[in-house]
Structure formats: C-alpha cells, structure tokens
Design a protein around this motif. Structure first.
Motif, PDB file in Angstrom:
ATOM      1  N   LEU A  28       0.837  -1.192   0.000  1.00 45.60           N
ATOM      2  CA  LEU A  28       0.000   0.000   0.000  1.00 45.60           C
ATOM      3  C   LEU A  28       0.880   1.253   0.000  1.00 45.60           C
ATOM      4  N   GLY A  29       0.723   2.077  -1.016  1.00 50.18           N
ATOM      5  CA  GLY A  29       1.628   3.207  -1.170  1.00 50.18           C
ATOM      6  C   GLY A  29       2.988   2.701  -1.614  1.00 50.18           C
ATOM      7  N   CYS A  30       3.008   1.961  -2.711  1.00 52.19           N
ATOM      8  CA  CYS A  30       4.208   1.208  -3.107  1.00 52.19           C
ATOM      9  C   CYS A  30       5.277   2.064  -3.763  1.00 52.19           C
ATOM     10  N   GLY A  31       5.015   3.361  -3.959  1.00 51.40           N
ATOM     11  CA  GLY A  31       6.043   4.235  -4.522  1.00 51.40           C
ATOM     12  C   GLY A  31       6.430   3.813  -5.920  1.00 51.40           C
ATOM     13  N   ASP A  32       7.738   3.649  -6.145  1.00 49.81           N
ATOM     14  CA  ASP A  32       8.224   3.291  -7.482  1.00 49.81           C
ATOM     15  C   ASP A  32       8.292   1.790  -7.701  1.00 49.81           C
ATOM     16  N   GLY A  33       7.796   1.006  -6.722  1.00 50.59           N
ATOM     17  CA  GLY A  33       7.748  -0.444  -6.881  1.00 50.59           C
ATOM     18  C   GLY A  33       9.036  -1.176  -6.547  1.00 50.59           C
ATOM     19  N   SER A  34      10.012  -0.482  -5.964  1.00 47.16           N
ATOM     20  CA  SER A  34      11.305  -1.114  -5.690  1.00 47.16           C
ATOM     21  C   SER A  34      11.182  -2.304  -4.751  1.00 47.16           C
ATOM     22  N   LEU A  35      10.399  -2.157  -3.668  1.00 45.46           N
ATOM     23  CA  LEU A  35      10.249  -3.263  -2.725  1.00 45.46           C
ATOM     24  C   LEU A  35       9.593  -4.466  -3.398  1.00 45.46           C
ATOM     25  N   LEU A  36       8.534  -4.240  -4.146  1.00 52.57           N
ATOM     26  CA  LEU A  36       7.850  -5.352  -4.801  1.00 52.57           C
ATOM     27  C   LEU A  36       8.749  -6.026  -5.838  1.00 52.57           C
ATOM     28  N   ARG A  37       9.578  -5.241  -6.532  1.00 46.01           N
ATOM     29  CA  ARG A  37      10.520  -5.834  -7.492  1.00 46.01           C
ATOM     30  C   ARG A  37      11.511  -6.737  -6.772  1.00 46.01           C
ATOM     31  N   VAL A  38      11.995  -6.294  -5.602  1.00 44.80           N
ATOM     32  CA  VAL A  38      12.894  -7.110  -4.784  1.00 44.80           C
ATOM     33  C   VAL A  38      12.213  -8.421  -4.409  1.00 44.80           C
ATOM     34  N   LEU A  39      10.977  -8.322  -3.917  1.00 47.29           N
ATOM     35  CA  LEU A  39      10.265  -9.522  -3.456  1.00 47.29           C
ATOM     36  C   LEU A  39       9.950 -10.466  -4.612  1.00 47.29           C
ATOM     37  N   GLN A  40       9.627  -9.919  -5.778  1.00 41.61           N
ATOM     38  CA  GLN A  40       9.388 -10.756  -6.953  1.00 41.61           C
ATOM     39  C   GLN A  40      10.659 -11.497  -7.362  1.00 41.61           C
ATOM     40  N   ASP A  41      11.762 -10.781  -7.391  1.00 44.22           N
ATOM     41  CA  ASP A  41      13.016 -11.380  -7.847  1.00 44.22           C
ATOM     42  C   ASP A  41      13.548 -12.418  -6.868  1.00 44.22           C
ATOM     43  N   GLU A  42      13.469 -12.119  -5.581  1.00 43.76           N
ATOM     44  CA  GLU A  42      14.104 -12.968  -4.574  1.00 43.76           C
ATOM     45  C   GLU A  42      13.205 -14.085  -4.062  1.00 43.76           C
ATOM     46  N   LEU A  43      11.913 -13.822  -3.972  1.00 45.35           N
ATOM     47  CA  LEU A  43      11.011 -14.768  -3.319  1.00 45.35           C
ATOM     48  C   LEU A  43       9.904 -15.278  -4.228  1.00 45.35           C
ATOM     49  N   ASP A  44       9.894 -14.827  -5.466  1.00 37.84           N
ATOM     50  CA  ASP A  44       8.915 -15.288  -6.457  1.00 37.84           C
ATOM     51  C   ASP A  44       7.484 -15.102  -5.961  1.00 37.84           C
ATOM     52  N   VAL A  45       7.224 -13.953  -5.329  1.00 34.43           N
ATOM     53  CA  VAL A  45       5.882 -13.685  -4.832  1.00 34.43           C
ATOM     54  C   VAL A  45       5.002 -13.163  -5.956  1.00 34.43           C
TER      55      VAL A  45
END
Length: 203
Positions: free
Chosen positions: A32-49
């Motif tokens: 929520l309030g993900c900004g530029d998506g950096s955190l979600l990109r990290v989680l996608q790359d590292e944890l395949d979420v």
C-alpha cells in the motif's frame, strides 16, 4: 546483481531487508503506497511472490510499470475496498503509515485484506527529533527528510504510540525490528531507533 543484493536499494530503504525476511516464498503480497515499486521488485526477484501495489502518484505508477510490477492507481484510503477478505498473505505499509489521514481504519482494513501485515514508519521519538523540537524546530533527518511545509506526512508517531494503538484497532504484534542507519537497536528503542518495522496479525 539481483535486486535484494543491490546496496543502493538497501542503503536507501533499510527496512526492505527486515520486510523480506518475513515474506514467505511464492506467497501473495500487496504493498500500500508502493512508490516506485522497488520493494515489490525485490520480493518478486528474490522470493517469487505474486506482488501487487497501490499507488496514487503518476510517476510512481509509471515507475512500477517500468519495473514490471502490477500496480493499481488508487487513493490508498479508498483502495482497499477493491479487495475481498484475506485476498493476500501479507499486506505491507512501508513508511506509508505517517501519510494516512484515517490511520485506524486503514490498519483495520489491512488485516481484513491480508492474513498478516508489515508496517514500517520513521520514529518521531528518536532522540535528535526530540532535541530539535525542544530547540523549537520541527526535525529534519534521514528518516524525516522533509521540511514542515513540504512534507507528505500528515501524522507523527513514536514506537510507543504505535504499540498503544495496535490493540485498540485489533492488531497483535508478532515481531518487531527497530533500527538506525540499518543497524538493529536492541535497547532504548523509542529514543535510540529512527525506524521501526512491525509484523502484525489480527488479535
């Protein structure tokens, strides 16, 4: 180099490392309030979420799209009505809590939508912040980088404030990390820590 190992990302947002430790691989995550998506990109790359974000700013939505992050452009305080109960394993409020007007309701909604919630925020009780107020000026620091007249923050809160609010809105604290400049603070957290990260669930 993968995203989680990128020192520039971790230096900019030291709460990312703590958040990633609490996310299960292959789970579903809403930021929520993900900004530029950096955190979600990290989680996608590292944890395949399976990752989704809500962001209101045009530049944030564009940056998310460029990173390959699914994002909905929506006002955060009305955005959770889009989702059914327990739609996600984890809902994240990463340094967003202090920008919300209807804080209690948004916190309740995060645990309606998610099985767990991760909340991080700058600690206004950090001792240099207290000293700045004592001297008659609003604090400006790495964790509170804005001047009083251009800040997106509409609330200021301390670690003690959040822990007093949590049971009133039906939250139970599962875990907590308090840090300053990326280093974990283990004692005197409400005056020695500049950033707090909580893992919570429904009480």
């Amino acid at each position: 180099m993968n995203a989680l190992a990128n020192p520039n990302i971790l230096a900019l947002r030291p709460d990312f490392r703590a958040i990633a430790r609490w996310i299960e691989p292959n789970s579903t995550v809403l930021d929520l309030g993900c900004g530029d998506g950096s955190l979600l990109r990290v989680l996608q790359d590292e944890l395949d979420v399976q990752a989704y974000g809500i962001e209101i700013r045009d530049e944030g939505v564009l940056a998310c799209a460029q990173k390959g992050v699914h994002v909905i452009q929506q006002n955060l305080e009305g955005g959770l009505a889009l989702f059914e109960d327990k739609s996600f394993d984890t809902v994240i409020l990463s340094q967003t809590l202090q920008t919300i007007h209807n804080t209690a309701q948004v916190l309740r909604d995060t645990l309606r939508v998610g099985r767990e919630c991760i909340v991080s925020f700058p600690n206004f009780g950090y001792w240099p912040h207290r000293l700045s107020v004592f001297r008659g000026r609003m604090p400006v620091s790495e964790s509170l980088p804005y001047q009083w007249y251009n800040t997106p923050n509409v609330r200021v809160l301390t670690i003690s404030d959040f822990e007093a609010l949590a049971p009133k809105v039906g939250l139970r604290v599962i875990d907590r990390v308090v840090m300053h400049e990326g280093v974990t603070v283990s004692w005197g957290v409400n005056w020695r820590g500049s950033l707090a990260v909580y893992r919570v669930c429904a009480a």
